[in-house]
Scaffold this active site. Structure first.
Site, PDB file in Angstrom:
ATOM      1  N   HIS A  24       0.864  -1.197   0.000  1.00  0.00           N
ATOM      2  CA  HIS A  24       0.000   0.000   0.000  1.00  0.00           C
ATOM      3  C   HIS A  24       0.891   1.234   0.000  1.00  0.00           C
ATOM      4  O   HIS A  24       1.325   1.705   1.050  1.00  0.00           O
ATOM      5  CB  HIS A  24      -0.919  -0.045   1.225  1.00  0.00           C
ATOM      6  CG  HIS A  24      -1.924   1.074   1.294  1.00  0.00           C
ATOM      7  ND1 HIS A  24      -3.094   0.978   2.018  1.00  0.00           N
ATOM      8  CD2 HIS A  24      -1.940   2.319   0.747  1.00  0.00           C
ATOM      9  CE1 HIS A  24      -3.785   2.097   1.906  1.00  0.00           C
ATOM     10  NE2 HIS A  24      -3.096   2.942   1.147  1.00  0.00           N
ATOM     11  N   HIS A 204      -9.625   1.087  -0.917  1.00  0.00           N
ATOM     12  CA  HIS A 204      -9.479   1.731   0.382  1.00  0.00           C
ATOM     13  C   HIS A 204     -10.863   1.667   1.042  1.00  0.00           C
ATOM     14  O   HIS A 204     -11.865   2.071   0.432  1.00  0.00           O
ATOM     15  CB  HIS A 204      -9.085   3.206   0.220  1.00  0.00           C
ATOM     16  CG  HIS A 204      -7.647   3.428  -0.124  1.00  0.00           C
ATOM     17  ND1 HIS A 204      -7.028   2.831  -1.181  1.00  0.00           N
ATOM     18  CD2 HIS A 204      -6.700   4.214   0.475  1.00  0.00           C
ATOM     19  CE1 HIS A 204      -5.760   3.231  -1.222  1.00  0.00           C
ATOM     20  NE2 HIS A 204      -5.529   4.072  -0.230  1.00  0.00           N
ATOM     21  N   GLU A 207     -10.900   3.602   6.182  1.00  0.00           N
ATOM     22  CA  GLU A 207      -9.852   4.544   6.590  1.00  0.00           C
ATOM     23  C   GLU A 207     -10.543   5.657   7.373  1.00  0.00           C
ATOM     24  O   GLU A 207     -10.282   5.861   8.554  1.00  0.00           O
ATOM     25  CB  GLU A 207      -9.113   5.100   5.368  1.00  0.00           C
ATOM     26  CG  GLU A 207      -8.014   6.108   5.727  1.00  0.00           C
ATOM     27  CD  GLU A 207      -7.319   6.729   4.513  1.00  0.00           C
ATOM     28  OE1 GLU A 207      -7.878   6.652   3.397  1.00  0.00           O
ATOM     29  OE2 GLU A 207      -6.219   7.308   4.696  1.00  0.00           O
ATOM     30  N   ASP A 285       1.871   4.106   2.726  1.00  0.00           N
ATOM     31  CA  ASP A 285       0.816   4.921   2.114  1.00  0.00           C
ATOM     32  C   ASP A 285       1.378   6.045   1.247  1.00  0.00           C
ATOM     33  O   ASP A 285       1.424   5.909   0.021  1.00  0.00           O
ATOM     34  CB  ASP A 285      -0.135   5.462   3.193  1.00  0.00           C
ATOM     35  CG  ASP A 285      -1.551   5.692   2.685  1.00  0.00           C
ATOM     36  OD1 ASP A 285      -1.807   5.428   1.507  1.00  0.00           O
ATOM     37  OD2 ASP A 285      -2.405   6.132   3.486  1.00  0.00           O
ATOM     38  N   ASP A 286       1.765   7.146   1.858  1.00  0.00           N
ATOM     39  CA  ASP A 286       2.330   8.304   1.128  1.00  0.00           C
ATOM     40  C   ASP A 286       3.554   8.776   1.908  1.00  0.00           C
ATOM     41  O   ASP A 286       3.491   9.778   2.639  1.00  0.00           O
ATOM     42  CB  ASP A 286       1.281   9.422   1.033  1.00  0.00           C
ATOM     43  CG  ASP A 286       0.051   8.963   0.286  1.00  0.00           C
ATOM     44  OD1 ASP A 286       0.087   8.933  -0.960  1.00  0.00           O
ATOM     45  OD2 ASP A 286      -0.948   8.601   0.944  1.00  0.00           O
TER      46      ASP A 286
HETATM   47  N1  HPA Z   1      -6.401   7.492   1.206  1.00  0.00           N
HETATM   48  C1  HPA Z   1      -7.140   7.752   0.137  1.00  0.00           C
HETATM   49  N2  HPA Z   1      -6.618   8.183  -0.995  1.00  0.00           N
HETATM   50  C2  HPA Z   1      -5.307   8.358  -1.076  1.00  0.00           C
HETATM   51  C3  HPA Z   1      -4.496   8.115  -0.002  1.00  0.00           C
HETATM   52  C4  HPA Z   1      -5.070   7.641   1.197  1.00  0.00           C
HETATM   53  O1  HPA Z   1      -4.408   7.393   2.219  1.00  0.00           O
HETATM   54  N3  HPA Z   1      -3.243   8.395  -0.410  1.00  0.00           N
HETATM   55  C5  HPA Z   1      -3.309   8.781  -1.682  1.00  0.00           C
HETATM   56  N4  HPA Z   1      -4.562   8.767  -2.097  1.00  0.00           N
HETATM   57 ZN    ZN Z   2      -3.693   4.801   0.522  1.00  0.00          ZN
END
Ligand code: HPA
Ligand code: ZN
Length: 344
Positions: A24, A204, A207, A285-286
Site C-alpha cells: 500500500h 481503500h 480509513e 501509504d504516502d
Molecule cells: N487514502 C485515500 N486516498 C489516497 C491516499 C489515502 O491514504 N493516499 C493517496 N490517495
Molecule cells: Zn492509501
C-alpha cells in the site's frame, strides 16, 4: 502483567534486514519536496512554495481531504516519462534500504490525464523505473491503477479504456481519494469490468469511512484485499468475517497518525488486529507526506504498541502471503524470510 512485559526485544537492525513487501504505497505520495522542486525547475513550473522547508511546513493535516488537496497539487510537477521514472526509482531505493524486496504500488492516472499528461507517458515512466529497480536493486514490483472515487463512475470507465492496451502490465485496480460519501458500491460495475479483464481488485475502505463501506467492499465488490480497514474493528461480525476469509488488510500506521485517524501511535490498532487473527500488513501509504517509509512504519509502531519479534515476522509473512504473486513466487520469498529468521 501485560503481554508486552514478556515481549522479545525486536532490534531495528533485525527489522531492517527482514525481507518484506509493501502492498500500500501511492507512488505520487513518495514525491519528496526536494524532487518536487527539481522537477518543477526541470519543467518550468512555479510552485506555491519558496523552499523545501516551506513545503514540509505545509504538511500538517487534520484529515484525509486536507492531505489530498496538497498531494494533488504536488503531483503537477510530474510531466514526462522521465519524471515518473525518477519518482519510482527514488522510492525503490528507499524501499531496498528498508529491506523491502517486493512492492505493489498504486498510481492515480486520472490525476495526470485530467491535466493533459497521456496515460502512456505515466505507464512508460513507471515501468522503466520498475524495470531498473529489479535489475539494479533486485526489488520486484507490480502496478495497481487506482480510480479516484471523488470522480464519476463514467470517468473510471474512461480510464479503464485507456488502460486496456496496458493490461499485461497491470496487476490490479483500486479505489482511492476521498472515501466518505463515495462508497465502494459506486464503482461496483467498473471494478467488476476490471475483474473480468483479469485484474485483481482492491479498495481503500474503513480509513475514514464506516464499517458499512468495508462490508460493501467484501460483499458487493468482492475485493482481493482491503486497504486500511481500521474501522472494521468497530463491528465484531465484520472483524470475524475478515478473520474467517483471511482477508489481507494493508494498514498504514504513520498515515493514520498524520491524518488523525488515531490520536497517537500508542493507541494504534495494529497489535489488536494481529491478536484478533486479522491478516494485517504494515505499509507507508504516502511516505513523503506522512513522515516515514516502510521501515519507519514498522519501527515506530513496534515501539509504540509493543510489537514482539514474532509480531514483526508475522507482519512480513502476511505481506508476502497477501501479495499478488504466484504461489511459487510467494514460496521463494517466504523461504528467504524463514532463512533470515532462522539465522538471526
Ligand atoms: N487514502 C485515500 N486516498 C489516497 C491516499 C489515502 O491514504 N493516499 C493517496 N490517495
Ligand atoms: Zn492509501
Amino acid at each position: 502483567m501485560t503481554d508486552t512485559a514478556f515481549a522479545t526485544f525486536v532490534s531495528p537492525e533485525f527489522v531492517r534486514g527482514l525481507p518484506k513487501a509493501e502492498l500500500h504505497m501511492h507512488i505520487e505520495g513518495s514525491l519528496e519536496p526536494e524532487l518536487m522542486f527539481e522537477l518543477a525547475q526541470r519543467n518550468g513550473i512555479t510552485l506555491p512554495y519558496a523552499s523545501v522547508d516551506e513545503i514540509r511546513a505545509a504538511y500538517a493535516f487534520s484529515n484525509l481531504q486536507d492531505f489530498l488537496d496538497i498531494y494533488y497539487q504536488g503531483a503537477s510537477v510530474l510531466q514526462t516519462a522521465e519524471d515518473f521514472k525518477d519518482l519510482a526509482l527514488a522510492y525503490f531505493r528507499r524501499l531496498a534500504a528498508d529491506g523491502g524486496v517486493h512492492a505493489e504500488i498504486f498510481f492515480d492516472p486520472q490525476t495526470h490525464t485530467d491535466r493533459g499528461i497521456a496515460f502512456g507517458v505515466v505507464m512508460e515512466g513507471l515501468l522503466a523505473g520498475m524495470d531498473e529497480a529489479e535489475r539494479t536493486l533486485g526489488v520486484t514490483s507490480k502496478l495497481i491503477l487506482c480510480f479516484l472515487r471523488h470522480l464519476s463512475e463514467d470517468a473510471a470507465f474512461e480510464t479503464l479504456e485507456l488502460a486496456k492496451p496496458w493490461l499485461n502490465k497491470l496487476a490490479g485496480v483500486g479505489l482511492d481519494s476521498s472515501e466518505v460519501g463515495h462508497p465502494p458500491a459506486k464503482f461496483a460495475r467498473v471494478l467488476r469490468a476490471a475483474r473480468d479483464l483479469g485484474l485483481k481488485v482492491v479498495a481503500h475502505a474503513g480509513e475514514e469511512g464506516p464499517p458499512a463501506y468495508v462490508w460493501e467492499a467484501i460483499d458487493v465488490v468482492k475485493v482481493d484485499r482491503i486497504d486500511h480497514g481500521n474501522r472494521a474493528l468497530e463491528d465484531a461480525a465484520l472483524t470475524e468475517r475478515l478473520v474467517r476469509d483471511g482477508t489481507t488488510l494493508t494498514v498504514c500506521p504513520l498515515s493514520n497518525l498524520k491524518l488523525c485517524g488515531v490520536p497517537s501511535l500508542d493507541v494504534h490498532p495494529l497489535k489488536r488486529m494481529l491478536d484478533l487473527g486479522l491478516k494485517a500488513t504494515v505499509n507507508s501509504d504516502d511516505p513523503a507526506y506522512f513522515g516515514g517509509y516502510l521501515l519507519d512504519n514498522y519501527l515506530a509502531t513496534a515501539a509504540a504498541v509493543g510489537l514482539t519479534r514474532d509480531d514483526v515476522v508475522t507482519l512480513a509473512r502476511n505481506s508476502f502471503e497477501g501479495a499478488f504473486l504466484t504461489q511459487a513466487e510467494k514460496a521463494e520469498r517466504l523461504a528467504r524470510l524463514d532463512a533470515y529468521v532462522a539465522a538471526h
